[in-house]
Design an enzyme around this catalytic site. Sequence first.
Site, PDB file in Angstrom:
ATOM      1  N   LYS A  26       0.822  -1.207   0.000  1.00  0.00           N
ATOM      2  CA  LYS A  26       0.000   0.000   0.000  1.00  0.00           C
ATOM      3  C   LYS A  26       0.864   1.270   0.000  1.00  0.00           C
ATOM      4  O   LYS A  26       0.428   2.320  -0.456  1.00  0.00           O
ATOM      5  CB  LYS A  26      -0.911   0.027   1.223  1.00  0.00           C
ATOM      6  CG  LYS A  26      -1.813  -1.193   1.403  1.00  0.00           C
ATOM      7  CD  LYS A  26      -3.010  -1.146   0.462  1.00  0.00           C
ATOM      8  CE  LYS A  26      -4.126  -2.092   0.895  1.00  0.00           C
ATOM      9  NZ  LYS A  26      -3.793  -3.516   0.761  1.00  0.00           N
TER      10      LYS A  26
HETATM   11  C1  LIG Z   1      -4.347  -4.649   0.209  1.00  0.00           C
HETATM   12  C2  LIG Z   1      -3.563  -5.893   0.148  1.00  0.00           C
HETATM   13  C3  LIG Z   1      -3.815  -6.893  -0.819  1.00  0.00           C
HETATM   14  C4  LIG Z   1      -4.940  -6.790  -1.810  1.00  0.00           C
HETATM   15  O1  LIG Z   1      -4.746  -5.786  -2.770  1.00  0.00           O
HETATM   16  P1  LIG Z   1      -5.989  -5.203  -3.597  1.00  0.00           P
HETATM   17  O2  LIG Z   1      -5.441  -4.095  -4.386  1.00  0.00           O
HETATM   18  O3  LIG Z   1      -6.986  -4.753  -2.563  1.00  0.00           O
HETATM   19  O4  LIG Z   1      -6.525  -6.327  -4.426  1.00  0.00           O
HETATM   20  C5  LIG Z   1      -2.988  -8.001  -0.830  1.00  0.00           C
HETATM   21  N1  LIG Z   1      -1.985  -8.149   0.070  1.00  0.00           N
HETATM   22  C6  LIG Z   1      -1.737  -7.226   1.014  1.00  0.00           C
HETATM   23  C7  LIG Z   1      -0.639  -7.478   1.984  1.00  0.00           C
HETATM   24  C8  LIG Z   1      -2.496  -6.069   1.087  1.00  0.00           C
HETATM   25  O5  LIG Z   1      -2.225  -5.147   2.046  1.00  0.00           O
END
Ligand SMILES: *Cc1c(COP(=O)(O)O)cnc(C)c1O
Length: 496
Positions: free
Chosen positions: A112
């Site tokens: 993120k």
């Molecule tokens: C948010 C997240 C995901 C999923 O990603 P999306 O863009 O919501 O599909 C997968 N792994 C981790 C560790 C995340 O923080």
Amino acid sequence: MTYRSTRGADAGTSFSEAVIKGLASDGGLFVPEEEVLFTPAEIKDMCGMDYKSIAALVMSRYADDFTEGEINECVDGAYTDAKFPGGPAAVTTLDKDLSVLELWHGPTCAFKDMALQILPRYMKKAVEKRGESKEITILTATSGDTGKAALEGFKDVPGVKIMVFYPSEGVSETQKLQMVTQAGNNVNVVAIEGNFDNCQTGVKKIFSDKAFEEKLLRDGKMLSSANSINFGRLLPQIVYYFFSYAVLVSRGTVKFGDIIDFCVPTGNFGDILACYYAKKAGLPVGKIICASNENNVVADFLNTGVYDKNRDFVTTTSPAMDILVSSNLERLLYDALGKDCSAVRGLMDRLSRFGVYRVPSEALKFIQKDFAAGCSVRAEVSEEIGRIYNKYNYLIDPHTAVGVSVYGKCSDKARHTVCVSTASPFKFNACVAESLFANEIPEGTGEDCISALLSEKTGIAIPAPLRGLFEKEIRFKDKVKPEMMPEKSEDFIYDR
Ligand SMILES: *Cc1c(COP(=O)(O)O)cnc(C)c1O
């Protein structure tokens, strides 16, 4: 470049405006109105460039109301060596036909950060450009990773405040401590007695309260979103697909022009949608494999054309993917339905009324040209963490393990595949340690001791942002019922 809503409204919206608004006025998501296409020569030029140069190049095509200087300022401020030691993204090749794209070298140890370090910079620039003088408050519901990454991104940004709601029982000890020890003078964190859905619903309610919106407006204030419905979060994610291709070509792992596959652990469908956008923009991508955990509503949809959220919500070891309504899928539907906004609106209406919809067979065919999908359950994830560690001496977190496991099941292995690694194994240390050293962890061991044990056993250092977490001062102790969210938000917005 202009943007419009997947549901038809707000045509001709600039990138700046789309970033400030977050969600379109009819509840749809902003999508680019023109196609972006990089020529093979332009992509070849990227091979050998560093991350920031590729980022600036890719972003300039989507954010064309930003000057080159403004884009560079955003990129340089977001991806510093201090925040991303060793670079924002790293490609590790495990096998002849398998590489891993590590996206967790940022300040919160999950992918993120790739978007949430730069989104506040876009927002600040967009506000300046548009002469927007209102004070912006970001309200965010989080299942764990988004909240911390958004807090880190927005802390001490002038003119913006951020408030995060997390489910008191829904996040790991590490994730909770990351949030409640957050530094910064413009941040607030509140635990909600309930699950992620309660938090999400509460935030949506505040956003759709027209009277509250008008009151804020009168007082020179407004709300915005840092969730992945904001196009400003999607754009930075398109970059690392180009980057990983460039790295593989410059290392000679693949030849320029070779097609590669990607496998993406999926929750809200943001990360994987960025991969699809990279393919649309000319990157030589074959299959995009969607990896789900037990909450496999999206994988089922990609395989059958039926989206059905009427099923039990399962709490898994990959909590960031525990989600039954994947917002960003709407952007793919928009393309698959031939940009027919009323058809998109119809499906979204069915989803909110009945929890289920089916796409026409041509739309499913369109989707399956690019996407494959599968799911892995808890035991398979745990086994995969062990298998990858024993075979390659390489540590992966449970989200990444869902991806690698599904790659093993769903890929035809015809091309080199990049599995996207979304979190540091130390962020989800309990599951990782349990998968590898179950017999050596005394019952009741806290997550701080588990990290130390994991580090000692594997010889891999605990990432700096996660060190000392358990000694930090706890700043935010509020825990309230979901009904209290509007009042809590208002108090924060008005500095009460
Ligand atoms: C948010 C997240 C995901 C999923 O990603 P999306 O863009 O919501 O599909 C997968 N792994 C981790 C560790 C995340 O923080």
